[in-house]
Design an enzyme around this catalytic site. Structure first.
Site, PDB file in Angstrom:
ATOM      1  N   ARG A 197      -3.615  -6.404  24.636  1.00 52.04           N
ATOM      2  CA  ARG A 197      -4.659  -5.887  25.537  1.00 52.04           C
ATOM      3  C   ARG A 197      -4.621  -6.536  26.926  1.00 52.04           C
ATOM      4  NH1 ARG A 197      -9.120  -6.295  21.019  1.00 52.04           N
ATOM      5  NH2 ARG A 197      -8.901  -4.285  19.994  1.00 52.04           N
ATOM      6  N   SER A 235     -19.547  -3.499   9.736  1.00 51.30           N
ATOM      7  CA  SER A 235     -18.209  -2.938   9.439  1.00 51.30           C
ATOM      8  C   SER A 235     -17.203  -3.335  10.505  1.00 51.30           C
ATOM      9  CB  SER A 235     -18.256  -1.410   9.305  1.00 51.30           C
ATOM     10  OG  SER A 235     -18.635  -0.827  10.538  1.00 51.30           O
ATOM     11  N   SER A 275       0.833  -1.220   0.000  1.00 47.68           N
ATOM     12  CA  SER A 275       0.000   0.000   0.000  1.00 47.68           C
ATOM     13  C   SER A 275       0.858   1.257   0.000  1.00 47.68           C
ATOM     14  CB  SER A 275      -0.904   0.013   1.243  1.00 47.68           C
ATOM     15  OG  SER A 275      -1.693  -1.145   1.277  1.00 47.68           O
ATOM     16  N   HIS A 330     -22.102   0.148  16.656  1.00 51.68           N
ATOM     17  CA  HIS A 330     -22.513  -0.944  17.539  1.00 51.68           C
ATOM     18  C   HIS A 330     -23.493  -0.411  18.582  1.00 51.68           C
ATOM     19  CE1 HIS A 330     -19.578  -3.427  15.690  1.00 51.68           C
ATOM     20  NE2 HIS A 330     -18.613  -3.372  16.574  1.00 51.68           N
ATOM     21  N   CYS A 338     -13.813  -2.702  19.765  1.00 48.78           N
ATOM     22  CA  CYS A 338     -14.918  -1.770  19.505  1.00 48.78           C
ATOM     23  C   CYS A 338     -16.138  -2.063  20.371  1.00 48.78           C
ATOM     24  CB  CYS A 338     -15.288  -1.786  18.031  1.00 48.78           C
ATOM     25  SG  CYS A 338     -15.513  -3.422  17.348  1.00 48.78           S
TER      26      CYS A 338
END
Ligand code: 2RA
Length: 349
Positions: free
Chosen positions: A99, A159, A40, A254, A129
């Protein structure tokens, strides 16, 4: 000149949202360096109104970065976040790689901003999320009432599963539009065909009670992740959390229905005051007037939108509420940007 910021994963979906946020927020940065996978690299993206060439991820690209935000898959973060940290950068990682590492703080700036400073590995993790959709509102109520338990059901946008998730929903919706489907067993499944993309069942005209990978006891990785992350952010290692993650035919944002129990008796009027004044939260709660959060209204915005606040008729220590949060903004890029801005503050002395 402000600290140098490296954005690793600048060309992805969350990367695009982060560049937009960096252009909207007060500018605390010096150089902003855009980095992506070699395939990319070379593209030019606009950030702060300036066209900037995307550099290939590697040792050189990370040299000199004071803060590095990683918006990349877990295995890429696992490999390159320690490299950036070894070069002296404060790393903010949005993946699951670190995490639960005891030497890595898990930070939500509205809830536990102080935790950003104690980072033995030079890495700060951002929750996933779904956790971010509920934790800002629940954290505000916890500060007042002392959270003792959570039972939640999520309504997750497609998404969350990336571009493939969005393309799958849109393709399936085009196949069922204008039909009489959704009235007989398996009729939608037959119409959309065997390929249900990243989901285990059709998501158009349906809900799928699953998100993540299989984990112990029939739980999904996302359900156990939400439990572990909420415990870590709130510093409640024995908090009882039961989550059911459900995918719904929503593109982005969400939603979570929350049953929260507390150490102290709750009052709706006081809970309204807390939520109406909590940073990062907007209260929208007048059902008689049809006012409550919905993904269609919350999408593209920064706050957690909270409504349907009720005290349980059976338990004066319990509140029920409904919250919506954009999974690409606060659910990913915005939380990372806010953590990076906390770290940037350390450079200004
Ligand atoms: C999902 N929470 O919604 C997961 C990852 N973003 O698919």
């Amino acid at each position: 000149r402000g600290p140098a910021l490296a954005v690793v994963g600048a060309t992805g979906g969350a990367g695009a949202v982060l560049l937009q946020i960096l252009s909207q927020h007060a500018d605390v940065w010096g150089e902003i360096r855009l980095i992506a996978s070699p395939r990319s690299a070379g593209r030019k993206l606009v950030v702060r109104g300036e066209e900037t060439e995307v550099l290939p991820l590697g040792e050189e690209a990370l040299d000199g970065a004071d803060v590095a935000v990683f918006l990349v898959p877990e295995q890429v973060a696992a490999q390159w976040a320690p490299v950036a940290a070894a070069k002296g950068a404060v790393v903010v990682d949005t993946s699951a790689a670190f995490r639960m590492d005891p030497d890595v703080p898990l930070v939500v700036p509205e809830v536990n901003p102080h935790a950003v400073r104690l980072r033995p590995r030079g890495i700060v993790a951002s929750p996933h999320c779904v956790t971010l959709a509920l934790i800002v509102a629940v954290g505000a109520l916890h500060a007042e009432y002392g959270l003792s338990g959570l039972v939640v059901s999520t309504y997750q946008a497609v998404s969350g599963a990336g571009r493939a998730g969005v393309e799958t929903l849109r393709a399936q919706l085009s196949l069922v539009a204008g039909t009489e489907l959704g009235t007989g067993p398996g009729d939608v499944r037959r119409a959309v065909g065997e390929d249900t993309g990243p989901f285990a069942a059709p998501v158009a005209l349906n809900v799928v009670p699953w998100s993540g990978e299989p984990a112990d006891g029939g739980w999904s990785s996302e359900e156990l992740g939400l439990r572990a992350e909420t415990r870590k952010v709130l510093g409640l290692p024995r908090l009882a959390v039961a989550a059911t993650c459900v995918r719904v035919p929503v593109v982005t944002t969400h939603s979570v229905s929350v049953h929260a129990t507390f150490e102290n008796e709750v009052e709706v009027a006081r809970a309204h005051e807390i939520l109406a004044t909590a940073p990062g939260v907007v209260l929208l709660d007048d059902p008689a007037a049809g006012e409550f959060p919905t993904p269609a209204d919350a999408v593209g915005t920064d706050p957690a939108w909270v409504g349907r606040v009720r005290r349980s008729p059976d338990d004066p220590y319990a509140l029920d509420l409904f919250v919506c949060g954009d999974n690409l903004r606060k659910g990913s890029a915005l939380n990372a940007a806010q953590i990076a801005e906390l770290a940037a503050g350390e450079f200004s002395g």
